[in-house]
Design a protein around this motif. Structure first.
Motif, PDB file in Angstrom:
ATOM      1  N   ARG A 205      -8.396  -4.870  -2.805  1.00  0.00           N
ATOM      2  CA  ARG A 205      -7.905  -5.308  -1.493  1.00  0.00           C
ATOM      3  C   ARG A 205      -7.269  -6.695  -1.576  1.00  0.00           C
ATOM      4  O   ARG A 205      -6.256  -6.972  -0.921  1.00  0.00           O
ATOM      5  N   LYS A 206      -7.867  -7.584  -2.375  1.00  0.00           N
ATOM      6  CA  LYS A 206      -7.277  -8.916  -2.557  1.00  0.00           C
ATOM      7  C   LYS A 206      -5.915  -8.817  -3.227  1.00  0.00           C
ATOM      8  O   LYS A 206      -4.952  -9.483  -2.817  1.00  0.00           O
ATOM      9  N   LEU A 207      -5.821  -7.982  -4.247  1.00  0.00           N
ATOM     10  CA  LEU A 207      -4.558  -7.806  -4.969  1.00  0.00           C
ATOM     11  C   LEU A 207      -3.469  -7.272  -4.043  1.00  0.00           C
ATOM     12  O   LEU A 207      -2.304  -7.656  -4.137  1.00  0.00           O
ATOM     13  N   LEU A 208      -3.876  -6.408  -3.124  1.00  0.00           N
ATOM     14  CA  LEU A 208      -2.940  -5.854  -2.149  1.00  0.00           C
ATOM     15  C   LEU A 208      -2.356  -6.975  -1.283  1.00  0.00           C
ATOM     16  O   LEU A 208      -1.139  -7.052  -1.084  1.00  0.00           O
ATOM     17  N   LEU A 209      -3.227  -7.835  -0.787  1.00  0.00           N
ATOM     18  CA  LEU A 209      -2.767  -8.934   0.066  1.00  0.00           C
ATOM     19  C   LEU A 209      -1.964  -9.963  -0.726  1.00  0.00           C
ATOM     20  O   LEU A 209      -1.029 -10.564  -0.201  1.00  0.00           O
ATOM     21  N   GLU A 210      -2.318 -10.142  -1.989  1.00  0.00           N
ATOM     22  CA  GLU A 210      -1.682 -11.182  -2.805  1.00  0.00           C
ATOM     23  C   GLU A 210      -0.314 -10.794  -3.333  1.00  0.00           C
ATOM     24  O   GLU A 210       0.428 -11.666  -3.808  1.00  0.00           O
ATOM     25  N   GLY A 211       0.044  -9.498  -3.292  1.00  0.00           N
ATOM     26  CA  GLY A 211       1.388  -9.155  -3.744  1.00  0.00           C
ATOM     27  C   GLY A 211       1.583  -7.746  -4.265  1.00  0.00           C
ATOM     28  O   GLY A 211       2.714  -7.308  -4.462  1.00  0.00           O
TER      29      GLY A 211
END
Length: 412
Positions: A205-211
């Motif tokens: 989920r973090k990777l999704l938000l980060e790019g």
């Protein structure tokens, strides 16, 4: 006279998806099953479903009609808790609500014979909190089946603080008779599998938000060998399950990492079952199709949250998701929530689609070399913060030149 843990007569509470799968598993293994739901029509629908399931098995030549008839004959619908008085073991399989489960266990405790074992099919709730409302906490434990329960091989047997060795042994024997891969887990949030999964999904989920995009995250992990990427997995399971649980609990809705899920659910995009989730699905198809609308939604939410987006490569996706799994697994092992690293690997091989040729996340970590892995975790800690601090066990094993495979009950 039945000896204390010679389990013959069983019962299942709940006629939803999990209850149905558990009933099939028990009956197929030769156990008599009493089936209770507070809505008798749900049990009747369940009986029709399991009859259809066995008819399909006959049609496919996997079992003969006599065996199918025998399985169905072992299952009997009942309408009151009093009907369960003589069972040896009951498995509660209602939805994840602690207060509801506690109410059920109070009733079971006052109704069932003294030697009966009381089990909950919870996937994350505190077994000790459930056991505490009974007068027999030594006879209470968790039996965490994976959905669909009659297909998935994994069974987490969750020992409470006071679960007796005899009860634990009886539960393991029950699972083995059902043909399950049985792993004993300690009582902690999420037990083994879901506790590790939470860290893995958080990184996705973090990777999704980060790019990254949903497709990129999933394809990077599927290229490693995972049966399914984490976002595709949510589409299959149903994005709305955790969303509804957050609403029911009245907490967690504002967490940044679930805002994409919340937005998808607000649009009625619950996953494969509604034809739209992180992906699109053609009518009657399970093929996950890329949806640019979701990419745009992710971008907007990231901007609203003030997240600086950047180019993320596939190797970073794999590293962060896999190392999150390993680090949490090491914490579980250190706390003796799993007896050995091989048990953690079995959970991930049989319950979460980890590639069989790799052998599980803990074996993969040993193969990578714990010294190299520790350095990678320390690098991530420097980049992203304290949640990446390496497990103390990993630091100790590297210092002693040992592997995760050397650890038994928290000790190397």
């Amino acid at each position: 006279m039945i000896t204390p843990y010679n389990v013959q007569q069983t019962a299942v509470i709940g006629a939803g998806t999990m209850g149905r799968g558990i009933v099939i598993s028990l009956a197929r293994a030769g156990f008599a099953v009493l089936w209770l739901d507070n809505d008798p029509s749900a049990t009747e629908a369940g009986l029709a479903m399991i009859a259809q399931t066995w008819a399909q098995q006959v049609a496919k030549g996997r079992i003969d009609k006599a065996e199918a008839d025998a399985c169905l004959a072992r299952v009997r619908q009942v309408t009151a808790y009093a009907d369960l008085a003589e069972v040896d073991l009951v498995i509660e399989a209602v939805y994840e609500n602690l207060a509801l489960k506690q109410d059920i266990f109070r009733t079971l405790d006052s109704t069932l014979q003294a030697h009966a074992i009381l089990a909950s099919n919870t996937s994350a709730l505190d077994i000790d909190a459930i056991a505490a409302v009974t007068r027999r906490p030594e006879q209470v434990l968790g039996l965490h089946f994976f959905s669909p329960a009659h297909v998935m091989k994994l069974l987490e047997v969750v020992r409470g603080a006071r679960t007796s060795p005899a009860v634990l042994h009886a539960a393991q024997a029950l699972g083995q008779r059902m043909g399950k891969q049985v792993v004993v887990a300690g009582n902690c949030p999420g037990f083994i599998g879901n506790r590790m999964l939470a860290t893995y999904v958080a990184e996705a989920r973090k990777l999704l938000l980060e790019g990254a995009t949903p497709r990129q995250v999933d394809e990077a992990l599927q290229a490693f060998g995972m049966a399914m990427g984490p976002l595709r997995m949510y589409d299959v399971v149903g994005i709305d399950l955790e969303w509804r649980a957050r609403q029911l609990a009245g907490k967690g809705m504002d967490a940044p990492l679930v805002q994409v899920d919340n937005a998808l659910c607000a649009l009625g995009r619950f996953g494969q079952k509604t034809g739209q989730g992180y992906y699109r699905y053609a009518p009657g198809s399970r093929e996950a199709l890329h949806d640019p609308e979701v990419d745009a939604l992710v971008l907007k939410i990231a901007q609203d949250l003030g997240v600086h987006r950047r180019v993320i490569d596939d190797e970073e996706i794999r590293e962060r998701c896999l190392l999150a799994l390993v680090n949490e697994g090491a914490k579980i092992l250190e706390a003796s929530m799993a007896s050995c690293s091989a048990d953690i690997d079995r959970v991930y091989l049989y319950g979460y689609g980890f590639p069989a040729e790799v052998g599980g996340p803990m074996r993969w970590a040993d193969q990578q070399g714990l010294g190299l892995l520790l350095a990678r975790l320390e690098r991530l800690q420097g980049l992203f913060g304290e949640h990446w601090r390496p497990a103390g066990l990993l630091m100790r094993l590297v210092a002693e030149g040992k592997q995760l495979a050397d650890v038994r009950e928290g000790r190397a």
